[in-house]
Design a protein around this motif. Structure first.
Motif, PDB file in Angstrom:
ATOM      1  N   PRO A  15       0.812  -1.227   0.000  1.00 38.20           N
ATOM      2  CA  PRO A  15       0.000   0.000   0.000  1.00 38.20           C
ATOM      3  C   PRO A  15       0.845   1.276   0.000  1.00 38.20           C
ATOM      4  O   PRO A  15       0.532   2.227  -0.731  1.00 38.20           O
ATOM      5  CB  PRO A  15      -0.815  -0.120   1.298  1.00 38.20           C
ATOM      6  N   ALA A  37       8.089  -9.452  -5.400  1.00 40.42           N
ATOM      7  CA  ALA A  37       6.998 -10.411  -5.598  1.00 40.42           C
ATOM      8  C   ALA A  37       6.375 -10.228  -6.983  1.00 40.42           C
ATOM      9  O   ALA A  37       6.617  -9.238  -7.665  1.00 40.42           O
ATOM     10  CB  ALA A  37       5.935 -10.198  -4.528  1.00 40.42           C
ATOM     11  N   LYS A  43      -0.101 -11.548   1.796  1.00 32.04           N
ATOM     12  CA  LYS A  43       0.728 -10.824   2.764  1.00 32.04           C
ATOM     13  C   LYS A  43       0.193 -11.174   4.140  1.00 32.04           C
ATOM     14  O   LYS A  43      -1.032 -11.142   4.350  1.00 32.04           O
ATOM     15  CB  LYS A  43       0.612  -9.320   2.468  1.00 32.04           C
ATOM     16  N   SER A  46      -3.945  -9.035   9.113  1.00 38.17           N
ATOM     17  CA  SER A  46      -5.316  -9.373   9.527  1.00 38.17           C
ATOM     18  C   SER A  46      -6.341  -8.851   8.522  1.00 38.17           C
ATOM     19  O   SER A  46      -7.538  -9.092   8.667  1.00 38.17           O
ATOM     20  CB  SER A  46      -5.623  -8.808  10.904  1.00 38.17           C
ATOM     21  N   ALA A 127      11.458  -8.015  -9.135  1.00 39.34           N
ATOM     22  CA  ALA A 127      12.688  -7.215  -9.081  1.00 39.34           C
ATOM     23  C   ALA A 127      13.135  -7.110  -7.624  1.00 39.34           C
ATOM     24  O   ALA A 127      12.542  -6.344  -6.847  1.00 39.34           O
ATOM     25  CB  ALA A 127      12.437  -5.834  -9.675  1.00 39.34           C
ATOM     26  N   VAL A 129      15.370  -5.966  -4.807  1.00 38.05           N
ATOM     27  CA  VAL A 129      16.381  -4.955  -4.481  1.00 38.05           C
ATOM     28  C   VAL A 129      17.308  -5.511  -3.408  1.00 38.05           C
ATOM     29  O   VAL A 129      16.852  -6.028  -2.385  1.00 38.05           O
ATOM     30  CB  VAL A 129      15.713  -3.638  -4.030  1.00 38.05           C
ATOM     31  N   GLY A 163       8.565  -2.303   3.504  1.00 38.92           N
ATOM     32  CA  GLY A 163       8.008  -2.989   4.665  1.00 38.92           C
ATOM     33  C   GLY A 163       8.994  -3.169   5.810  1.00 38.92           C
ATOM     34  O   GLY A 163      10.094  -2.626   5.818  1.00 38.92           O
ATOM     35  N   VAL A 167      14.981  -3.433   2.931  1.00 40.96           N
ATOM     36  CA  VAL A 167      16.400  -3.420   2.570  1.00 40.96           C
ATOM     37  C   VAL A 167      16.944  -1.996   2.474  1.00 40.96           C
ATOM     38  O   VAL A 167      18.134  -1.768   2.731  1.00 40.96           O
ATOM     39  CB  VAL A 167      16.614  -4.224   1.257  1.00 40.96           C
ATOM     40  N   GLY A 185       2.803 -12.312  14.873  1.00 37.37           N
ATOM     41  CA  GLY A 185       1.421 -12.462  14.398  1.00 37.37           C
ATOM     42  C   GLY A 185       1.327 -13.642  13.447  1.00 37.37           C
ATOM     43  O   GLY A 185       2.147 -13.791  12.547  1.00 37.37           O
ATOM     44  N   VAL A 286       8.634   5.144   3.737  1.00 35.30           N
ATOM     45  CA  VAL A 286       7.190   5.227   3.979  1.00 35.30           C
ATOM     46  C   VAL A 286       6.657   3.876   4.454  1.00 35.30           C
ATOM     47  O   VAL A 286       7.268   2.830   4.207  1.00 35.30           O
ATOM     48  CB  VAL A 286       6.401   5.691   2.722  1.00 35.30           C
ATOM     49  N   GLY A 287       5.494   3.907   5.117  1.00 34.44           N
ATOM     50  CA  GLY A 287       4.837   2.671   5.561  1.00 34.44           C
ATOM     51  C   GLY A 287       5.643   1.951   6.630  1.00 34.44           C
ATOM     52  O   GLY A 287       6.370   2.568   7.422  1.00 34.44           O
ATOM     53  N   TYR A 302      -3.673   1.958   6.742  1.00 32.08           N
ATOM     54  CA  TYR A 302      -4.021   3.384   6.642  1.00 32.08           C
ATOM     55  C   TYR A 302      -2.761   4.250   6.744  1.00 32.08           C
ATOM     56  O   TYR A 302      -2.538   5.144   5.918  1.00 32.08           O
ATOM     57  CB  TYR A 302      -5.022   3.769   7.745  1.00 32.08           C
TER      58      TYR A 302
HETATM   59  C1  LIG Z   1       0.232 -10.272  11.641  1.00 32.21           C
HETATM   60  C2  LIG Z   1      -0.060  -8.889  11.150  1.00 32.21           C
HETATM   61  C3  LIG Z   1      -1.377  -8.445  11.106  1.00 32.21           C
HETATM   62  C4  LIG Z   1      -1.655  -7.158  10.643  1.00 32.21           C
HETATM   63  N1  LIG Z   1      -2.946  -6.756  10.585  1.00 32.21           N
HETATM   64  C5  LIG Z   1      -3.255  -5.534  10.121  1.00 32.21           C
HETATM   65  C6  LIG Z   1      -4.607  -5.116   9.966  1.00 32.21           C
HETATM   66  O1  LIG Z   1      -5.550  -5.873  10.206  1.00 32.21           O
HETATM   67  N2  LIG Z   1      -4.840  -3.863   9.509  1.00 32.21           N
HETATM   68  C7  LIG Z   1      -3.825  -3.014   9.181  1.00 32.21           C
HETATM   69  O2  LIG Z   1      -4.110  -1.884   8.777  1.00 32.21           O
HETATM   70  N3  LIG Z   1      -2.545  -3.393   9.293  1.00 32.21           N
HETATM   71  C8  LIG Z   1      -2.230  -4.623   9.738  1.00 32.21           C
HETATM   72  N4  LIG Z   1      -0.936  -5.015   9.804  1.00 32.21           N
HETATM   73  C9  LIG Z   1       0.097  -4.092   9.351  1.00 32.21           C
HETATM   74  C10 LIG Z   1       0.119  -4.010   7.840  1.00 32.21           C
HETATM   75  O3  LIG Z   1       0.256  -5.289   7.270  1.00 32.21           O
HETATM   76  C11 LIG Z   1       1.282  -3.106   7.401  1.00 32.21           C
HETATM   77  O4  LIG Z   1       1.289  -1.940   8.162  1.00 32.21           O
HETATM   78  C12 LIG Z   1       1.180  -2.767   5.910  1.00 32.21           C
HETATM   79  O5  LIG Z   1       1.285  -3.920   5.119  1.00 32.21           O
HETATM   80  C13 LIG Z   1       2.282  -1.779   5.530  1.00 32.21           C
HETATM   81  O6  LIG Z   1       2.293  -1.585   4.142  1.00 32.21           O
HETATM   82  P1  LIG Z   1       3.670  -1.292   3.394  1.00 32.21           P
HETATM   83  O7  LIG Z   1       3.304  -0.981   1.992  1.00 32.21           O
HETATM   84  O8  LIG Z   1       4.471  -0.334   4.166  1.00 32.21           O
HETATM   85  O9  LIG Z   1       4.506  -2.654   3.464  1.00 32.21           O
HETATM   86  P2  LIG Z   1       4.151  -4.101   2.920  1.00 32.21           P
HETATM   87  O10 LIG Z   1       2.704  -4.289   2.796  1.00 32.21           O
HETATM   88  O11 LIG Z   1       4.941  -5.038   3.761  1.00 32.21           O
HETATM   89  O12 LIG Z   1       4.749  -4.124   1.436  1.00 32.21           O
HETATM   90  C14 LIG Z   1       6.133  -4.148   1.203  1.00 32.21           C
HETATM   91  C15 LIG Z   1       6.381  -4.620  -0.213  1.00 32.21           C
HETATM   92  O13 LIG Z   1       7.779  -4.524  -0.453  1.00 32.21           O
HETATM   93  C16 LIG Z   1       8.216  -5.646  -1.162  1.00 32.21           C
HETATM   94  N5  LIG Z   1       9.633  -5.844  -0.843  1.00 32.21           N
HETATM   95  C17 LIG Z   1      10.174  -6.126   0.358  1.00 32.21           C
HETATM   96  N6  LIG Z   1      11.512  -6.215   0.267  1.00 32.21           N
HETATM   97  C18 LIG Z   1      11.804  -5.980  -1.039  1.00 32.21           C
HETATM   98  C19 LIG Z   1      13.021  -5.960  -1.770  1.00 32.21           C
HETATM   99  N7  LIG Z   1      14.206  -6.197  -1.169  1.00 32.21           N
HETATM  100  N8  LIG Z   1      12.980  -5.717  -3.101  1.00 32.21           N
HETATM  101  C20 LIG Z   1      11.806  -5.476  -3.717  1.00 32.21           C
HETATM  102  N9  LIG Z   1      10.615  -5.504  -3.068  1.00 32.21           N
HETATM  103  C21 LIG Z   1      10.626  -5.746  -1.745  1.00 32.21           C
HETATM  104  C22 LIG Z   1       7.352  -6.786  -0.654  1.00 32.21           C
HETATM  105  O14 LIG Z   1       7.282  -7.835  -1.599  1.00 32.21           O
HETATM  106  C23 LIG Z   1       6.004  -6.076  -0.458  1.00 32.21           C
HETATM  107  O15 LIG Z   1       5.188  -6.188  -1.595  1.00 32.21           O
HETATM  108  C24 LIG Z   1      -0.609  -6.295  10.249  1.00 32.21           C
HETATM  109  C25 LIG Z   1       0.696  -6.739  10.297  1.00 32.21           C
HETATM  110  C26 LIG Z   1       0.985  -8.023  10.732  1.00 32.21           C
HETATM  111  C27 LIG Z   1       2.404  -8.477  10.759  1.00 32.21           C
END
Ligand SMILES: Cc1cc2nc3c(=O)[nH]c(=O)nc-3n(C[C@H](O)[C@H](O)[C@H](O)COP(=O)(O)OP(=O)(O)OC[C@H]3O[C@@H](n4cnc5c(N)ncnc54)[C@H](O)[C@@H]3O)c2cc1C
Length: 402
Positions: A15, A37, A43, A46, A127, A129, A163, A167, A185, A286-287, A302
């Motif tokens: 996101p 991916a 992912k 929850s 891809a 990184v 996430g 990296v 979790g 971010v995130g 969010y």
């Molecule tokens: C068990 C659990 C339950 C959760 N439940 C909730 C919930 O119910 N509601 C909620 O709002 N939040 C929940 N969260 C938190 C939520 O999942 C994260 O806050 C959210 O996914 C953050 O989004 P993001 O885009 O920052 O990271 P992510 O969604 O983790 O996306 C990161 C992306 O980066 C990619 N990536 C990673 N490393 C590399 C690399 N080296 N090279 C290229 N790509 C890479 C991955 O493939 C992935 O697609 C939960 C978390 C956990 C662990």
């Protein structure tokens, strides 16, 4: 732009990355989004998007797509305390039309990634990184493996949206685990869970909690969260550990009786961490790459999207004037702090309650009886009301007085 592959490289298409990439592409920036991916992908989550997140997705113009994908609308969250008390965090009562969403990340993340592509971001899946490329003391691109071939991709600005334990932060030495809470979790999809039409549920036990969130097509996301040490030191297979944990929460066990698990259990832990800095010479985080505490309050998705929308105009303005220095990007840290500090404090307070069963029982009892306090907290938990309302001495006195 000579010698660069893009103006911005976004690492990660969750996101945070997809929303950041789309917001920059819409501003006319040349964006390259890289994800290791291939989508759609699962992912561990929850899969509950809080009411503020649902509103943000509607603002992005995605309401009809979400409905078409079968996103489940939740008016409330029923929160069970360890001793059997419970209260309904009613978002619709806190703000008319306030609803949270349940949608698998398989669907949600693919939707957001396609939106980024549609508005002009170049997306490369598969891809991986390997590290941020640092030259002359600033980030200038990434080292990436695509189809087994290692290459260097250059851009004046890199956004780490990769996430937890991403990296970009790791290779810059910014990753920092939190000493507490150290929880893992575990999540899985189930079919045939009864009684979850209008709301999701949270069940707090001693040293653990479980979440139930209805999703599309009759699926229910079942999460079990407990200490990372308990998961690491278990003497049984993960499936048995997960099922025993859920069976120890009587209301959850009742709901799951007759239900069937679909697919495998996914786990992440320890979950809490933060980056020491979220902006620097040639980069932004971010995130989850910037920070994550715990899923109980359901803020992750969010905050990932909101943080991306805070980052985009700052990144765009910096690129326009050709200055992506740490000084120029520092305002990102300030706007993040302003947007998230109060909710972060509420989330820490909630951690205190869920880690102390007697306190959780006491608060759940009071919240069930006291409509005003319950409405405030529901609005704050859903992200529909300013989080500072739940930090005010008046609210805390209303909640905690005998
Ligand atoms: C068990 C659990 C339950 C959760 N439940 C909730 C919930 O119910 N509601 C909620 O709002 N939040 C929940 N969260 C938190 C939520 O999942 C994260 O806050 C959210 O996914 C953050 O989004 P993001 O885009 O920052 O990271 P992510 O969604 O983790 O996306 C990161 C992306 O980066 C990619 N990536 C990673 N490393 C590399 C690399 N080296 N090279 C290229 N790509 C890479 C991955 O493939 C992935 O697609 C939960 C978390 C956990 C662990």
């Amino acid at each position: 732009m000579a010698g660069y592959d893009a103006e911005v490289i976004v690492v990660g298409g969750g996101p945070a990355g997809s929303v950041a990439a789309a917001a920059l592409a819409e501003r006319g920036r040349r964006v390259l989004l890289l994800d290791k991916a291939r989508f759609p992908r699962h992912k561990a989550c929850s899969e509950y998007v809080n009411a503020a997140g649902a509103r943000l997705l509607a603002d992005l113009g995605l309401e009809r797509d979400l409905d078409a994908l079968g996103a489940h609308r939740m008016e409330a969250m029923l929160i069970h305390a360890p001793g059997g008390r419970r209260f309904l965090a009613d978002f619709a009562a806190a703000e008319p039309s306030g609803t949270a969403l349940g949608l698998s990340r398989l669907r949600l993340d693919a939707l957001l990634l396609e939106r980024a592509r549609a508005v002009g971001a170049e997306v490369r899946e598969g891809a991986h990184v390997r590290e941020a490329l640092t030259e002359d003391g600033r980030v200038q691109g990434v080292e990436v493996t695509i189809a087994g071939v290692r290459e260097t991709l250059r851009a004046p600005l890199v956004i780490g949206a990769d996430g937890r334990h991403g990296v970009v932060a790791r290779s810059l030495g910014l990753e920092c685990a939190l000493r507490w809470p150290r929880r893992t979790g575990l999540v899985a999809h189930y079919r045939g869970v009864s009684g979850l039409d209008r709301w999701g549920e949270m069940h707090v036990g001693a040293g653990c909690y479980a979440g139930l969130a209805p999703l599309e097509e009759g699926l229910v996301n079942v999460a079990f969260v407990t200490g990372s040490a308990a998961v690491a030191n278990r003497a049984e297979p993960l499936e048995a550990f997960f099922e025993r944990g859920l069976a120890g929460l009587p209301e959850v066990a009742r709901k799951l009786a007759g239900a069937e698990r679909v697919g495998r259990i996914r786990g992440v832990g320890p979950m809490a961490h933060r980056a020491r800095r979220v902006a620097g010479d040639g980069f932004l985080l971010v995130g989850d790459a910037a920070s994550f505490l715990d899923p109980f309050t359901g803020d992750g998705v969010y905050e990932a999207m909101r943080g991306a929308l805070l980052a985009a105009p700052i990144a765009d303005a910096a690129l326009r004037v050709g200055d992506v220095s740490a000084e120029r990007l520092a305002s990102y840290r300030d706007v993040r702090r302003c947007a998230f500090w109060a909710k972060r404090r509420v989330a820490w307070l909630v951690q205190g309650f869920i880690s102390t069963p007697a306190l959780m029982d006491y608060a759940a009892d009071r919240l069930d009886e006291r409509g005003g306090a319950r409405e405030t907290l529901s609005g704050v938990l859903g992200g529909l009301r300013p989080a500072r309302e739940a930090l005010s001495p008046v609210f805390l006195a209303r909640l905690l007085r005998p």
